[in-house]
Design an enzyme around this catalytic site. Sequence first.
Site, PDB file in Angstrom:
ATOM      1  N   SER A  60      -2.355   4.640  -3.774  1.00  0.00           N
ATOM      2  CA  SER A  60      -2.176   3.371  -4.501  1.00  0.00           C
ATOM      3  C   SER A  60      -1.276   3.495  -5.727  1.00  0.00           C
ATOM      4  O   SER A  60      -0.892   2.475  -6.313  1.00  0.00           O
ATOM      5  CB  SER A  60      -3.501   2.713  -4.915  1.00  0.00           C
ATOM      6  OG  SER A  60      -3.954   3.189  -6.163  1.00  0.00           O
ATOM      7  N   TYR A  72       0.853  -1.190   0.000  1.00  0.00           N
ATOM      8  CA  TYR A  72       0.000   0.000   0.000  1.00  0.00           C
ATOM      9  C   TYR A  72       0.885   1.234   0.000  1.00  0.00           C
ATOM     10  O   TYR A  72       2.112   1.159   0.120  1.00  0.00           O
ATOM     11  CB  TYR A  72      -0.960  -0.004   1.192  1.00  0.00           C
ATOM     12  CG  TYR A  72      -0.347   0.461   2.499  1.00  0.00           C
ATOM     13  CD1 TYR A  72      -0.499   1.780   2.933  1.00  0.00           C
ATOM     14  CD2 TYR A  72       0.380  -0.407   3.308  1.00  0.00           C
ATOM     15  CE1 TYR A  72       0.058   2.209   4.129  1.00  0.00           C
ATOM     16  CE2 TYR A  72       0.946   0.007   4.500  1.00  0.00           C
ATOM     17  CZ  TYR A  72       0.780   1.323   4.913  1.00  0.00           C
ATOM     18  OH  TYR A  72       1.345   1.748   6.089  1.00  0.00           O
ATOM     19  N   CYS A  73       0.249   2.411  -0.131  1.00  0.00           N
ATOM     20  CA  CYS A  73       0.990   3.672  -0.115  1.00  0.00           C
ATOM     21  C   CYS A  73       0.022   4.769   0.308  1.00  0.00           C
ATOM     22  O   CYS A  73      -0.777   4.574   1.219  1.00  0.00           O
ATOM     23  CB  CYS A  73       1.607   3.953  -1.481  1.00  0.00           C
ATOM     24  SG  CYS A  73       0.401   4.035  -2.818  1.00  0.00           S
ATOM     25  N   GLY A  74       0.055   5.924  -0.375  1.00  0.00           N
ATOM     26  CA  GLY A  74      -0.863   7.005  -0.055  1.00  0.00           C
ATOM     27  C   GLY A  74      -2.182   6.876  -0.789  1.00  0.00           C
ATOM     28  O   GLY A  74      -3.257   6.851  -0.180  1.00  0.00           O
ATOM     29  N   TRP A 112      -3.478   4.503   2.204  1.00  0.00           N
ATOM     30  CA  TRP A 112      -3.530   5.331   3.408  1.00  0.00           C
ATOM     31  C   TRP A 112      -4.657   6.353   3.372  1.00  0.00           C
ATOM     32  O   TRP A 112      -5.224   6.701   4.406  1.00  0.00           O
ATOM     33  CB  TRP A 112      -2.195   6.023   3.630  1.00  0.00           C
ATOM     34  CG  TRP A 112      -2.113   6.693   4.972  1.00  0.00           C
ATOM     35  CD1 TRP A 112      -2.074   8.025   5.223  1.00  0.00           C
ATOM     36  CD2 TRP A 112      -2.082   6.041   6.246  1.00  0.00           C
ATOM     37  NE1 TRP A 112      -2.019   8.256   6.578  1.00  0.00           N
ATOM     38  CE2 TRP A 112      -2.018   7.052   7.225  1.00  0.00           C
ATOM     39  CE3 TRP A 112      -2.098   4.707   6.653  1.00  0.00           C
ATOM     40  CZ2 TRP A 112      -1.978   6.764   8.594  1.00  0.00           C
ATOM     41  CZ3 TRP A 112      -2.057   4.417   8.004  1.00  0.00           C
ATOM     42  CH2 TRP A 112      -1.998   5.445   8.960  1.00  0.00           C
TER      43      TRP A 112
END
Length: 305
Positions: free
Chosen positions: A260, A256-258, A286
Amino acid sequence: MNRLIAPLALLCLVTSLAQAEIKSISPADAKALIENPDPSQRPHVIDTRGGYKDYFRAHLPNAHHLNFDTLRGTDHGVPVQYLPDDLTQILLTRAGVDKTRPHLLYADGAALPNDEILSATMVAYVLEKFGVNDILILDGGLSAWKAAGYATTQEYPDTKSGNLSTASPLPISLSVDEVLKLKDQPGHVLVDARPINEYLGKDDVWLRKGHIPGAISFHWAKLMAADNTHQFKPFDSVKAELTAAGLTPDKNILVYCGTSREGSLLRFYLKHVAGYPHVRLYEGSWKEYASLKQHPVETKANEPK
C-alpha cells in the site's frame, strides 16, 4: 525597503496557505513556514523515514520522528497490515498529530531503489484518513532541503500530544470485497502501482505471482523526477501518459500495490497533484490478496479501459 521584502513574502505565503489543503511544497516555502515568527502558525514537522539512525544523524528543524512502519503490523499471519483504528489514533496523537494544525511530512533518498518517498505518502494517507486536511509533503525530500543549503539538526523537538478526539476514518480506503465488487463496473479502473516485473509475476517477492484480474499497470516512479525520486513531476508533463493508461479524472480509480505504500503515492499524485476527484486505496494490497487463495490471479498485461 529590503527589510520589508521577507515579511511581505512570508505574509503572502501564509495567506496562500490559509485554506487547509493537501499538496506538495517546495523547500523554500517549507523553510518560510518553519521559521514563521508566530509559533502558532508553524507546521508540525514529521520525519517519516524508517531508519531511526538516519533521523539521529540529521533532520529538519523541529522534526518529530514517526517511523511509517509503526502504523502497521502482522494480522492473522498477513504482514504489514494497518493497525486497528483505535491504536492508530493513539500513535498519531502521541506523535503530535492535531486536526487544527498544518503538518509538513518528508523522507529522504533521491534515487531508486531507495523509495522512502513512499513513507511520506503513506503517512499522509493515514493522516488524511483520520480527518487531517492540512498536509504538506516536502517536494524533493531531505535531499532537496540540503541541496538548497538549508540547515539540519540533531536536536529532538518537545512534541506535545496531538488532538484527534473527534476523528473518524474517512472513506478513502478499500477492502478486498469492495475491490472485487467495483473493479469491473463501468467507470471504474483498478491500477497496480508496483514495478512491471511484479505486476507480470516475474519476481521472487510474493507468495503468488501476478496481479488482480483486470488491473492495469502504472508504476508510481513514472510520476517522479529522474534525478530525485522525491520530487513530483508537474502534472502537465505526465498527463498524456496517465490518459494513455486510462487514468483520467472522470473515472473512479481503485489503487493498490504490494503493501500500500506505492499505491499511497499514486493515490496522492492523482488526488492531490492532478486533482482527480475519485481515488481510493486498497489497503490490504497484494500482500493480502496473494494470501486469499480462493481469489484468482493473472499474469497477462491488461489494456487500459
